[in-house]
Design an enzyme around this catalytic site. Structure first.
Site, PDB file in Angstrom:
ATOM      1  N   HIS A   1      -3.248   3.006  12.486  1.00  0.00           N
ATOM      2  CA  HIS A   1      -2.512   3.443  13.686  1.00  0.00           C
ATOM      3  C   HIS A   1      -1.028   3.078  13.633  1.00  0.00           C
ATOM      4  O   HIS A   1      -0.257   3.523  14.490  1.00  0.00           O
ATOM      5  CB  HIS A   1      -3.174   2.885  14.949  1.00  0.00           C
ATOM      6  CG  HIS A   1      -2.917   1.438  15.222  1.00  0.00           C
ATOM      7  ND1 HIS A   1      -2.977   0.902  16.487  1.00  0.00           N
ATOM      8  CD2 HIS A   1      -2.624   0.398  14.394  1.00  0.00           C
ATOM      9  CE1 HIS A   1      -2.723  -0.399  16.432  1.00  0.00           C
ATOM     10  NE2 HIS A   1      -2.513  -0.728  15.180  1.00  0.00           N
TER      11      HIS A   1
ATOM     12  N   PHE B   1       0.811  -1.231   0.000  1.00  0.00           N
ATOM     13  CA  PHE B   1       0.000   0.000   0.000  1.00  0.00           C
ATOM     14  C   PHE B   1       0.837   1.271   0.000  1.00  0.00           C
ATOM     15  O   PHE B   1       0.310   2.374  -0.109  1.00  0.00           O
ATOM     16  CB  PHE B   1      -1.077   0.013   1.087  1.00  0.00           C
ATOM     17  CG  PHE B   1      -0.640  -0.283   2.498  1.00  0.00           C
ATOM     18  CD1 PHE B   1       0.354   0.444   3.127  1.00  0.00           C
ATOM     19  CD2 PHE B   1      -1.287  -1.276   3.226  1.00  0.00           C
ATOM     20  CE1 PHE B   1       0.706   0.203   4.432  1.00  0.00           C
ATOM     21  CE2 PHE B   1      -0.931  -1.538   4.549  1.00  0.00           C
ATOM     22  CZ  PHE B   1       0.066  -0.797   5.148  1.00  0.00           C
TER      23      PHE B   1
END
Length: 348
Positions: free
Chosen positions: A257, A239
């Site tokens: 996170h 990603f």
């Protein structure tokens, strides 16, 4: 009467001591999971201390202190005393800490024992330096480099993530209205647990679990074991370098996170670009409450991100709303899931 003095006289240090020594209880549970205590008592069977000592290979010195501590903590039941005692699982350990059950969440507990427990000993150094305190200190490699370099360690990590996340993903599949959508891509999908749970409960959704190539065999094994090969597919995705596959719903379970704010914003923007108008971007996290007072687990998880990555951090629903609206999303809602976790949903 001096009310201040009277109030002070009523105070005790018990909560301070209980919290300060909470690692006693933590390590007792972590060790019980590692040694397989609850699995040795699976099926609601009762066994004596001597039987458990032999089954688990324990030295005789600590057997009853260990087992009775687990009784005192509420994780085991007991009838009788010492040599006459019979031990059995408490209802929650029978359900969640028996390796023979699909509801087993001990993978995360095992990882906490093998990795996190030791790293948290250096929380003070993390707070003083702002630097991670994990494997990188001894190897020079980041957490993910270490995990992905060894298949067995990677599988333990994936099992840990599955264990801590499954309840949240089941709750998401039940609570979010998927009726208006036909496709979902779980970015950083790990073992494909989220994609499988959504596909199981919503026949209108075709699901893809996208992650690095090293993860694909683990995901395919999980998908096949649940009989979902025709409903859930896998895709290779980095990603950081790749654009996200197009889908009506983009999900991320405990992914956002892991990164600093610039990378968080990059991932949010990629999700926005992959969605159609009306599409939904869903993150599942231990969202910190907006007032930063109540979700202790979320705050502790953010400290864990400091220990693991240095610059990474957990966040509030208000933070997520601000970031996603900056990226172009039109509205946001927060859906409570299981325990301290929530789904933050941004609609394009």
């Amino acid at each position: 009467m001096n009310l201040s003095t009277e109030s002070e006289n009523q105070l005790t240090p018990s909560r301070i001591m209980e919290t300060g020594l909470a690692f006693f209880a933590s390590k007792t549970l972590l060790t019980a999971v590692k040694l397989g205590v609850f699995t040795a008592l699976s099926g609601n069977q009762s066994r004596s201390g001597n039987e458990l000592q032999k089954a688990l290979g324990l030295h005789e010195r600590g057997v009853y202190d260990f087992l009775d501590a687990l009784v005192s903590l509420g994780f085991l039941n007991r009838e009788g005393l010492l040599e006459t005692a019979k031990y059995s699982n408490a209802p929650e350990t029978e359900l969640f800490l028996d390796k023979n059950k699909p509801s087993y969440i001990g993978g995360f507990i095992e990882m906490a024992n093998d990795r996190l427990y030791r790293f948290w000993a250096d929380l003070d150094l993390a707070l003083l330096t702002g630097k991670p305190q994990n494997e990188i200190k001894s190897t020079g490699h980041s957490m993910f480099e270490e995990l992905y370099s060894e298949p067995a360690r990677l599988k333990q990590f994936m099992n840990a993530m599955s264990g801590i996340s499954t309840g949240n993903f089941v709750a998401l599949a039940q609570k979010f209205d998927f009726s208006a959508y036909s496709s979902l891509c779980d970015v950083g999908g790990a073992a494909a647990v989220l994609a499988v749970e959504v596909a199981k409960q919503h026949s209108n959704i075709s699901c893809i679990s996208a992650d690095l190539p090293q993860v694909e065999p683990i995901a395919k094994e999980y998908i096949a074991a649940r009989g979902m090969t025709d409903r859930v597919k896998t895709a290779n995705l980095d990603f950081f370098t790749d654009e996200f596959p197009k889908a009506d719903v983009i999900t991320m379970g405990m992914i956002l996170h892991d990164w600093d704010l610039p990378n968080k914003m990059m991932l949010i923007k990629k999700a926005y670009n992959a969605l159609p108008q009306g599409g939904a971007f869903i993150v599942v996290e231990a969202l910190i409450d907006d007032e930063r007072r109540e979700n202790t687990f979320g705050l502790m998880m953010s400290l864990n991100m400091l220990i693991e990555f240095g610059v990474a951090f957990d966040y509030t629903g208000a933070d997520f709303a601000r970031w996603t609206k900056e990226a172009g999303f039109r509205k946001v809602e927060v859906i409570p899931l299981a325990g301290p976790s929530s789904a933050a949903v941004a609609y394009k």
